[in-house]
Motif scaffolding. Structure first.
Motif, PDB file in Angstrom:
ATOM      1  N   LEU A  54      41.907 -49.928 -25.230  1.00  0.00           N
ATOM      2  CA  LEU A  54      42.868 -50.640 -26.073  1.00  0.00           C
ATOM      3  C   LEU A  54      44.000 -51.247 -25.235  1.00  0.00           C
ATOM      4  CD1 LEU A  54      43.024 -48.080 -29.024  1.00  0.00           C
ATOM      5  CD2 LEU A  54      42.027 -50.373 -29.085  1.00  0.00           C
ATOM      6  N   ILE A  55      44.379 -50.553 -24.166  1.00  0.00           N
ATOM      7  CA  ILE A  55      45.397 -51.100 -23.264  1.00  0.00           C
ATOM      8  C   ILE A  55      44.879 -52.386 -22.629  1.00  0.00           C
ATOM      9  CG2 ILE A  55      46.608 -50.715 -21.077  1.00  0.00           C
ATOM     10  CD1 ILE A  55      46.785 -47.734 -21.863  1.00  0.00           C
ATOM     11  N   GLU A  56      43.617 -52.359 -22.193  1.00  0.00           N
ATOM     12  CA  GLU A  56      43.024 -53.567 -21.613  1.00  0.00           C
ATOM     13  C   GLU A  56      43.004 -54.719 -22.620  1.00  0.00           C
ATOM     14  OE1 GLU A  56      39.191 -52.865 -19.988  1.00  0.00           O
ATOM     15  OE2 GLU A  56      39.868 -51.342 -18.551  1.00  0.00           O
ATOM     16  N   GLN A  57      42.828 -54.385 -23.876  1.00  0.00           N
ATOM     17  CA  GLN A  57      42.797 -55.395 -24.930  1.00  0.00           C
ATOM     18  C   GLN A  57      44.193 -55.721 -25.459  1.00  0.00           C
ATOM     19  OE1 GLN A  57      40.038 -53.603 -27.750  1.00  0.00           O
ATOM     20  NE2 GLN A  57      38.276 -54.480 -26.708  1.00  0.00           N
ATOM     21  N   LYS A  58      45.217 -55.138 -24.801  1.00  0.00           N
ATOM     22  CA  LYS A  58      46.629 -55.346 -25.146  1.00  0.00           C
ATOM     23  C   LYS A  58      46.978 -54.874 -26.561  1.00  0.00           C
ATOM     24  CE  LYS A  58      46.980 -59.337 -22.020  1.00  0.00           C
ATOM     25  NZ  LYS A  58      47.344 -58.449 -20.897  1.00  0.00           N
ATOM     26  N   ASP A  59      46.205 -53.926 -27.053  1.00  0.00           N
ATOM     27  CA  ASP A  59      46.520 -53.303 -28.344  1.00  0.00           C
ATOM     28  C   ASP A  59      47.325 -52.041 -28.049  1.00  0.00           C
ATOM     29  OD1 ASP A  59      46.669 -52.223 -30.853  1.00  0.00           O
ATOM     30  OD2 ASP A  59      44.495 -52.124 -31.200  1.00  0.00           O
ATOM     31  N   TYR A  60      48.583 -52.237 -27.705  1.00  0.00           N
ATOM     32  CA  TYR A  60      49.409 -51.117 -27.264  1.00  0.00           C
ATOM     33  C   TYR A  60      49.712 -50.133 -28.394  1.00  0.00           C
ATOM     34  CZ  TYR A  60      49.998 -54.298 -23.320  1.00  0.00           C
ATOM     35  OH  TYR A  60      49.763 -55.145 -22.262  1.00  0.00           O
ATOM     36  N   ASP A  61      49.918 -50.639 -29.586  1.00  0.00           N
ATOM     37  CA  ASP A  61      50.180 -49.742 -30.721  1.00  0.00           C
ATOM     38  C   ASP A  61      48.952 -48.877 -31.006  1.00  0.00           C
ATOM     39  OD1 ASP A  61      52.727 -50.743 -31.020  1.00  0.00           O
ATOM     40  OD2 ASP A  61      52.173 -52.178 -32.589  1.00  0.00           O
ATOM     41  N   GLY A  62      47.784 -49.491 -30.933  1.00  0.00           N
ATOM     42  CA  GLY A  62      46.553 -48.731 -31.146  1.00  0.00           C
ATOM     43  C   GLY A  62      46.366 -47.664 -30.086  1.00  0.00           C
ATOM     44  N   ALA A  63      46.683 -48.010 -28.849  1.00  0.00           N
ATOM     45  CA  ALA A  63      46.559 -47.045 -27.757  1.00  0.00           C
ATOM     46  C   ALA A  63      47.498 -45.860 -27.961  1.00  0.00           C
ATOM     47  CB  ALA A  63      46.854 -47.724 -26.417  1.00  0.00           C
ATOM     48  N   MET A  64      48.733 -46.142 -28.323  1.00  0.00           N
ATOM     49  CA  MET A  64      49.695 -45.065 -28.550  1.00  0.00           C
ATOM     50  C   MET A  64      49.287 -44.195 -29.730  1.00  0.00           C
ATOM     51  SD  MET A  64      51.975 -44.985 -26.194  1.00  0.00           S
ATOM     52  CE  MET A  64      53.480 -44.212 -26.751  1.00  0.00           C
ATOM     53  N   ALA A  65      48.666 -44.806 -30.728  1.00  0.00           N
ATOM     54  CA  ALA A  65      48.198 -44.033 -31.884  1.00  0.00           C
ATOM     55  C   ALA A  65      47.129 -43.028 -31.450  1.00  0.00           C
ATOM     56  CB  ALA A  65      47.654 -44.965 -32.957  1.00  0.00           C
ATOM     57  N   GLN A  66      46.226 -43.446 -30.581  1.00  0.00           N
ATOM     58  CA  GLN A  66      45.196 -42.540 -30.078  1.00  0.00           C
ATOM     59  C   GLN A  66      45.807 -41.412 -29.262  1.00  0.00           C
ATOM     60  OE1 GLN A  66      41.956 -42.412 -30.781  1.00  0.00           O
ATOM     61  NE2 GLN A  66      42.193 -44.164 -32.160  1.00  0.00           N
ATOM     62  N   LEU A  67      46.802 -41.730 -28.469  1.00  0.00           N
ATOM     63  CA  LEU A  67      47.430 -40.744 -27.588  1.00  0.00           C
ATOM     64  C   LEU A  67      48.371 -39.815 -28.330  1.00  0.00           C
ATOM     65  CD1 LEU A  67      48.193 -43.192 -24.648  1.00  0.00           C
ATOM     66  CD2 LEU A  67      46.404 -41.436 -24.711  1.00  0.00           C
ATOM     67  N   SER A  68      48.703 -40.170 -29.549  1.00  0.00           N
ATOM     68  CA  SER A  68      49.606 -39.338 -30.346  1.00  0.00           C
ATOM     69  C   SER A  68      48.844 -38.395 -31.265  1.00  0.00           C
ATOM     70  CB  SER A  68      50.536 -40.235 -31.183  1.00  0.00           C
ATOM     71  OG  SER A  68      51.324 -41.054 -30.343  1.00  0.00           O
ATOM     72  N   GLY A  69      47.528 -38.461 -31.233  1.00  0.00           N
ATOM     73  CA  GLY A  69      46.721 -37.572 -32.067  1.00  0.00           C
ATOM     74  C   GLY A  69      46.678 -36.158 -31.499  1.00  0.00           C
ATOM     75  N   SER A  70      45.928 -35.304 -32.160  1.00  0.00           N
ATOM     76  CA  SER A  70      45.815 -33.909 -31.740  1.00  0.00           C
ATOM     77  C   SER A  70      44.909 -33.814 -30.508  1.00  0.00           C
ATOM     78  CB  SER A  70      45.230 -33.070 -32.879  1.00  0.00           C
ATOM     79  OG  SER A  70      45.040 -31.738 -32.473  1.00  0.00           O
TER      80      SER A  70
END
Length: 224
Positions: free
Chosen positions: A139-155
């Motif tokens: 997602l970072i490569e695709q510049k979807d930073y919000d999506g990336a942070m959402a994944q990293l904020s999960g359990s």
């Protein structure tokens, strides 16, 4: 004497009949339940073994297709595995492999979908964590930073804390949020074992942002 034994045997027989009349049905049902439970347990183990065997076969098909560079066959084999044996560990492992193969084949959207499934559905939490980290990188490569942070904020299990913090730092650095990025990189550097080479990469990222963790650590030690 024979009559005495006959009477004794008859008395024992009458007692046995009385006992069976009183408790026979209960004993029968208890035996049925016990034997049924044993049969069910054996059947479940047999079914589980067959599931694992069939899942392993499909996982090997995914691996074989990935090695051959056949993206279409990778997708088909993984779809069969996911639809029929989603609860097996093989499904999660094959999903990570399939996503990597799909990326190599220039199919990022398919890889993204596969990683999302592993992140949400894999039976093993370690595999789910790895999928989240890889999905965040994609997602970072695709510049979807919000999506990336959402994944990293999960359990995510504690043992992945350093890698998660590092990946968060990457997102924040790309968003020009230097102070927040430094904070996450510091967390990553502190969480990662000093014997791991990856820790030096995190240190290099901090150096690039003008922060020397070694100097900071030395200063903290002197202050104590």
């Amino acid at each position: 004497m024979a009559t005495h034994f006959d009477l004794q045997e008859q008395e024992q027989l009458d007692q046995l009949k009385h006992f069976w009349k009183t408790w026979g049905n209960l004993i029968t049902w208890v035996l049925i339940v016990v034997m049924g439970g044993i049969a069910a347990w054996n059947g479940w183990r047999l079914w589980q073994g067959r599931q694992a065997q069939q899942a392993t076969g499909l996982a090997e098909a995914v691996e074989s297709a990935a090695q051959a560079g056949d993206a279409a066959r990778v997708q088909q084999a993984f779809e069969d595995l996911r639809s029929g044996y989603a609860g097996t560990q093989q499904a999660g492992q094959a999903g990570l492999l399939a996503a990597s193969a799909l990326l190599d084949a220039g199919k990022p959207d398919e890889a993204r979908s596969t990683l999302a499934w592993v992140a949400d559905k894999a039976s093993d939490e370690g595999l789910r964590a790895l999928a989240r980290l890889r999905l965040a990188a994609l997602l970072i490569e695709q510049k979807d930073y919000d999506g990336a942070m959402a994944q990293l904020s999960g359990s995510i299990p504690p043992e992945f804390a350093g890698l998660v913090a590092d990946r968060k730092g990457d997102v924040l650095a790309l968003q020009d949020k230097k102070a927040e990025a430094v904070e996450e990189y510091r967390k990553a550097w502190q969480a990662l074992d000093e014997r791991i080479d990856y820790r030096r990469l995190v240190e290099a990222k901090l150096n690039a942002l003008g922060v020397s963790v070694l100097a900071s650590a030395a200063g903290a030690g002197a202050a104590q």
